[in-house]
Design a protein around this motif. Sequence first.
Motif, short mmCIF file in Angstrom:
data_model
loop_
_atom_site.label_atom_id
_atom_site.label_comp_id
_atom_site.label_asym_id
_atom_site.label_seq_id
_atom_site.Cartn_x
_atom_site.Cartn_y
_atom_site.Cartn_z
N GLY B 63 0.92 -1.16 0.04
CA GLY B 63 -0.08 -0.07 0.06
C GLY B 63 0.81 1.34 -0.09
O GLY B 63 0.38 2.29 -0.51
N PHE B 64 2.12 1.29 0.77
CA PHE B 64 2.83 2.50 0.73
C PHE B 64 4.08 2.52 -0.27
O PHE B 64 3.91 3.49 -0.68
CB PHE B 64 3.60 2.60 2.06
N GLY B 65 4.26 1.36 -0.65
CA GLY B 65 5.31 1.43 -1.66
C GLY B 65 5.20 0.91 -2.98
O GLY B 65 5.97 0.87 -3.92
N GLY B 66 3.94 0.37 -3.10
CA GLY B 66 3.40 -0.24 -4.29
C GLY B 66 3.97 -1.54 -4.98
O GLY B 66 4.22 -2.01 -6.00
N MET B 67 4.67 -2.14 -4.10
CA MET B 67 5.28 -3.41 -4.35
C MET B 67 4.23 -4.53 -4.08
O MET B 67 3.97 -4.87 -3.06
CB MET B 67 6.75 -3.72 -3.32
N VAL B 68 3.71 -5.10 -5.14
CA VAL B 68 2.76 -6.22 -4.92
C VAL B 68 3.41 -7.55 -4.76
O VAL B 68 3.83 -8.14 -5.71
CB VAL B 68 2.16 -6.20 -6.20
N SER B 69 3.65 -7.73 -3.31
CA SER B 69 4.29 -8.80 -3.31
C SER B 69 3.16 -10.11 -3.00
O SER B 69 2.28 -9.84 -2.35
CB SER B 69 5.02 -8.77 -1.78
N PHE B 193 10.88 8.57 5.62
CA PHE B 193 10.87 7.62 4.94
C PHE B 193 9.55 6.88 4.21
O PHE B 193 9.53 6.49 3.10
CB PHE B 193 11.13 6.28 5.96
N GLY B 194 8.38 7.39 4.80
CA GLY B 194 7.10 6.87 4.35
C GLY B 194 7.06 8.01 3.05
O GLY B 194 6.41 7.41 1.92
N LEU B 195 7.35 9.13 3.07
CA LEU B 195 7.15 9.88 2.11
C LEU B 195 7.93 9.55 0.71
O LEU B 195 7.53 9.50 -0.23
CB LEU B 195 7.50 11.40 2.43
N GLY B 264 -8.53 -1.43 1.95
CA GLY B 264 -8.15 -0.27 1.41
C GLY B 264 -6.73 -0.04 1.40
O GLY B 264 -5.99 0.16 2.17
N THR B 265 -6.15 -0.40 0.04
CA THR B 265 -4.52 -0.34 -0.06
C THR B 265 -4.18 0.93 0.48
O THR B 265 -4.72 2.03 -0.02
CB THR B 265 -4.43 -0.55 -1.47
N GLY B 266 -3.16 0.83 0.98
CA GLY B 266 -2.33 2.19 1.13
C GLY B 266 -3.05 2.91 2.54
O GLY B 266 -2.55 4.19 2.71
#
Lengths: 306, 320, 366, 251, 234
Positions: B63-69, B193-195, B264-266
């Motif tokens: 959700g935060f980094g868009g990495m669909v693991s 970091f989150g930003l 809710g992603t992210g």
Amino acid sequence: MLGSLFIIQTLNGIQFGVMLFLLAAGLTLVFGIMNFVNMMHGALYMTGAYVAATLYNKTGLFVMSLLLVVPITVAIGAVLERFVFKHLYDRDHLDQVLCTYGFILIFNEMARSFWGPSPYFMGMPDALSDTYEVLGVGYPVYRLVIVAAGLLAAIGAYVLIHQTRFGMLIRAGASDRAMVAGLGVNINLLNTMIFGLGAGLAGLAGALAAPILSVEPGMGETVLILTVVVIVIGGIGSVRGAFYAALIVGLVDTIGRSMLPFVFESFLSSSLAGAAGPAVASMIIYLLMALVLAFRPNGLFPVRGR
Amino acid sequence: MSAPSLNRPALPAFAVWLVVLAAAALVLLPIAARYAETPYYVVLVTRLLIFAVAATALNLVLGFGGMVSFGHSLFMGIGAYSVALCSYFGIGNGWAHLAFAIVVSAFAAMATGAVALRTRGVAFIMITLAFAQMFYFLVISLKEFGGDDGLPISMGSRFGFVDLKNPTTLYYTTFGVLALLIYGSYRLYHARFGLVLRGCMINEDRMRALGFPTTTYKLVAYVLSGCVAGISGLLLANLTMFASPSYASWTVSGDLMIMVVLGGTGTVMGPAFGAFAFLLIEDLLKRFTDHWIGGVGVMIVLIGLLARRGLWGSLPGRPR
Amino acid sequence: ADLKIGFLATLSGSIGAMGQDQYDGFMLGLEQMGGKLGGKTIEVVKEDDQFKPDVGVQVAQKLISEDKVPIITGVSYSNVMMAINKKITDAGVFLIGSASGPSPMAGAACSPLFFSTSWQNDQMSEAVGKYATEKGYKKIFAMGPNFQGWKDALAGFRRYYKEPFVKELHTPLNQMDLSAEMAQIALAKPDAVFAHYAGGLGVNFIKQYRQAGLLGKIPLIVVATVDGLTLPALNETALGVMTAQVWAPDTDNAANKAFVEAFEKKYGRIPSNFAAQAYDSAKLLDVAIGQVKGDLSNKEAFAAALKNAKFESVRGKFAFNNNNFPIENFNLLEVGKDAKGRVSMVTKGVLLVDQKDAYHQECPMK
Amino acid sequence: MNGVNPALSTRGLVKRFSGVLASDNVDFDLLPGEVHAIIGPNGAGKTTFIKQITGEHFPTAGRITLGDTDITRMRTDRRILLGLGRSFQVTSVLRDLTVLENVILAVQAKSGHSFKFWHRAVEASELREPALATLADVGLRAKADLPSRVLAYGELRQLEMAMVIASNPQVLLLDEPMAGMGTVESRLMVELLQSFRGRFSTILVEHDMDAVFALADRISVLVYGRIIATGSPAEIRENPQVRASYLGEAA
Amino acid sequence: MLLAVDRVESSYDATQVLFGVSIGVAAGDFVTLLGRNGMGRSTLINTIMGFIKPRAGTILFDGKPIQARPCHEVARYGIGLVPEGRRVFPTLTVYENLIAFQRGERNRAAAWTVDRVYKLFPRLKERKGQLAATLSGGEQQMLAIARALVTNPRLLILDEATEGLAPLVSEEIWSSLRELRREGLSIIVTDKNLKPLLDLASRHYVLSKGRVVWEGTSEEFNGRQDELKAYLGV
Ligand SMILES: Nc1ncnc2c1ncn2[C@@H]1O[C@H](COP(=O)(O)OP(=O)(O)OP(=O)(O)O)[C@@H](O)[C@H]1O
Ligand SMILES: Nc1ncnc2c1ncn2[C@@H]1O[C@H](COP(=O)(O)OP(=O)(O)OP(=O)(O)O)[C@@H](O)[C@H]1O
Ligand SMILES: [Mg+2]
Ligand SMILES: [Mg+2]
């Protein structure tokens, strides 16, 4: 004996690779060219297997049963594309993963309802169940049929994608769907056709596999992961890459599996070799993939220009 | 000209109430269950909470980094086996379990992430899946540790006087972990970091052009998320007193992903709600039909097609 | 209903066939007794563990504390069995397994509240090991998937077969195509092949063994690989395969004839041994519950009633060992044609008589 | 070079693609504080030249130095930290973040590492102050809290510039910054760049000759990968070779 | 009228961009759309092409309503587009970018074929085997124009016709457009260089905030320069 084993295993590796290619070709088109994550490719493979088995059990006509699978799975793929997946092209991968994952469950459950939870029977005609003597080992004739069918499909796919106008349009659509439409090409139809083509290839692979493998719900999942490894190694979206990668994976896996124990035995104690061999063998293609990615993040034959 | 505000995204009042209510209900549940003599609900909700932890962990990358693991079950498996192996060798110290789970998860995340993060999109999804499968088959072939039969755990994690063997203790510990995790991810979301992570999700090329070594940041997030998922595995092992390769099977990864999207992603709160909703719906469907897996399939397809913001994100005011 | 019984098994997904057969067998038994066991009307609470141990624990917990069942039966696979057995017996609930028998539960982890109506997992390979020795095979090629079940099977086989193997293969569990291994067999030219591939893997194995031209040329001895569940998918492909079991559709006794007939009539298929074992568990419960007149509050009394229950097992003679696993005969079976010409398991003789499993001495119960 | 150290220079830069020599022995110096425009026909190799400086392409031969550092084979993000700034087309602002967050990221990138997991980035004064100052520079201060996706086209370009200059680069690379801009927006951009005069050393690639002649201190003309002339705007405008190969009537 | 746009309204999601826009293009007309950035010119073009479905209004091409037709049909009626931002197909070679979309060449004597566009842009011929992704910006613009031409349209729409082109090449484009117009092709153009447009075009439409605020010929435009300055910012 080691020598003839090696040759036989090479043959086996090629056959396995060709089988993988049939699956990978369809999936790489959909992944790479439509940029659509289709997790249910394996479910279409399963469908192909079930349909082939049912047709053969009902009619007793082997070749016709296998061939009929193609239009049927093409139709299933096309219908799914038309009514569901079409709406997902402009969404992110996550939604696509979810939707197609949902369809895996639905297809598995449908197979279970129609054909029962146990494996389903598929035989083959006697003519094909013969063996052909190679270096003193009986080699199943049917496996040679698979190799032939797979090579034909490979050549067909290559010509289609790289030599025809249809192929150019497909590749164009991969980067900019709307613009292809803006130049007067019915992109929706094109998409449906590609998806159908992918589904047809998966179905054919399933049909070809049905006589050798267990036809059961969920048979598509293991195969899906293997196929994906092939595609990633070959370079996503590249049919040529899928072909070479399928052969490489097929050969490395088959030869590695049968030769590794000998290698280990030569420098490890036999009990240790017995334990290490199978463990490494089951990971060998993943290791191969990691190795390839470490040096070529886009695979061995990435599509150029992206 | 008014000075720009500090950009604090206001959580709508009713969303605050919803969270407070949910938290209160969760705090009171074991007490109520004791009076009603329905200890089963404590076990049930503990499992929901554990998956909420795992889903929230996955959300850190997804959700935060868009990495669909598609391979987060790997870390759940590692967490569970950390407890099982320690117990197998006679170690009942919870801190040892925790350290083991975190170190091994971190190491696995580092190794697999280093390879997987070289790729993007479809390839990333599939490689994470492949790595989880690799672990799955590895564990299955380890006869010494039970193989596919799994490994029963005789010694649960004991943190001083806090013994997770007690269902109520486990319940409150899990609840605490979840609460901490949610607050932590809220802080992380807004921190530097989150930003950076969110920037990578929106446009990684641009972030690189700004001078961020994006892969490093993504890898750190991946490791962090893996460790937290590892902790959820540790909790799950304590709940079942058992470790099984099936904790690392690919369907678990799929389920986790569905929970995140459903919630809710992210969003910060969403995945926890998604975990609850998904597992409860699954339970409900099971009561109605033997073909409930098909039902779950239909539900997932619908979520994929329709739930663009997820349950939590669809609340009016779009809370985070 | 007077009494609730929990039925917990793997029912969903592609792996759910075994659980379904267990359920059908158990319900057939219950139905034949008019929905009563030991004179008490029975309500069966069915739960699906989804082949996931964590779900198994959860539904077991539900059966115990929500439904408050005194007895749970079923349980298809070892991984779930291992996860739930202690939870159940520690809660004072009786567990009657009708399929899986992992070795710890026969040995050190045995429990007075746990009973099995099947067998301990190693025992079939012990039986075929004896068969291989009897046949005088000197060169055996052994292969199976790289997981626990195969390693247990090897251990069991080894107890009765002492010659070294010409080759011992562990194939990855996710490997479907075994052609490379078939080539190795062909080149090794062994006296016989010993294999253990369960479920769909078994179907793969047999089909490919046949297609490589090996079946009929090199004798094939298997465990778990062909059973009532996979036989329909193999049909004539599997003709000639040898295996061992405690029961077969043609097992010769009156109780069995009635059972097979009723089962075929009701479900339209030949029952598997899992159905038969579950059917036996219904019979067992009927006698034991009758013995204590439906009063399960005295656990020791009910445990004793179970242990000493005399009922007509479909497999013939039946008695419990000290570890509550059966003492039973193992028969040699061959895939052949039954009286109606259908492909089925055909009994070829007895391999082990009154066999006790290898772990019973480790069990503290006497 | 009159003893002044160039801010950036290339020596003997060669870039060969299959069949094309996109950079042909380019010797180039960017003096501190100057705006140095590069013009030339389509396909002359201007973008290729810029990409070698940013590190998207590695040269076939030759050297690139930034200040005193050889950056020929350095990774892009390291170059950025060393003081290279580069503009993008509008689509590359981070649309889901606020205007302020966009600029804060740019400041943050330069400030070293971002492994801070707890404190709000937008509240950190060492990020916030410079970011707001930069926004004021480009005239976007009032919109700091809006999500950047709601900005108008011209404003997006302003934000894009803010992100480039927020990290206070020594060398600014602008590849066709006026592309897709109307007359008004182009003029505003020229004014903005004028206001930076002397603050950065700038390389400007542009086909809009009005902008080039208004901004450039010096102009180099690139044809078939080779620099055929370098000089003041007036000199270039009068150069017959340049008129014939590139400017046409526009001069 | 070859193309008649009548009171069209368009929007992206919730934000409306066009408010009752009407324009007309007769056969052989050369029409410009003028306006500052963001005033809706590209949106109008996208609406004509069918990329965006208008909320209201009609669009007639050759008398047939096209506002509800899918994009590819609109193109097939005979509208060729050079889009904003070029949008060439990066993974195809120059030649493939052209040949894949060539059509209608058999119906006309002086039809556009790949060979003929190579004559117009010799640079493309030099680069014919190269992937479009690796073309320079200007080369891509040439390819985009050539690609629209080989569909042999009756109406050619160029959004930002000379963006990224060197001054000399821009001049070539303008003279080719004059040539095309002489051959009877209708043309709609947006561009930021006013001067060549005023020389070439027969009709201008000035858009502001999604409305046509002025229309007329070049002479009329020159007569009211001061007033229009406000809209164009010249
Ligand atoms: N990867 C590549 N392979 C082959 N040729 C290439 C490649 N990249 C660029 N070229 C060619 O190199 C030449 C220089 O391209 P470049 O993009 O630098 O031109 P430019 O000066 O920026 O032009 P423009 O003003 O049109 O943008 C062009 O002819 C282009 O086709
Ligand atoms: N995809 C989109 N989604 C939302 N709004 C958009 C989108 N595209 C354009 N807009 C908005 O619509 C309005 C008109 O844009 P349009 O692209 O039509 O302008 P234009 O006149 O072509 O200007 P330009 O010179 O920028 O190309 C602008 O305010 C723009 O912000
Ligand atoms: Mg350029
Ligand atoms: Mg526009």
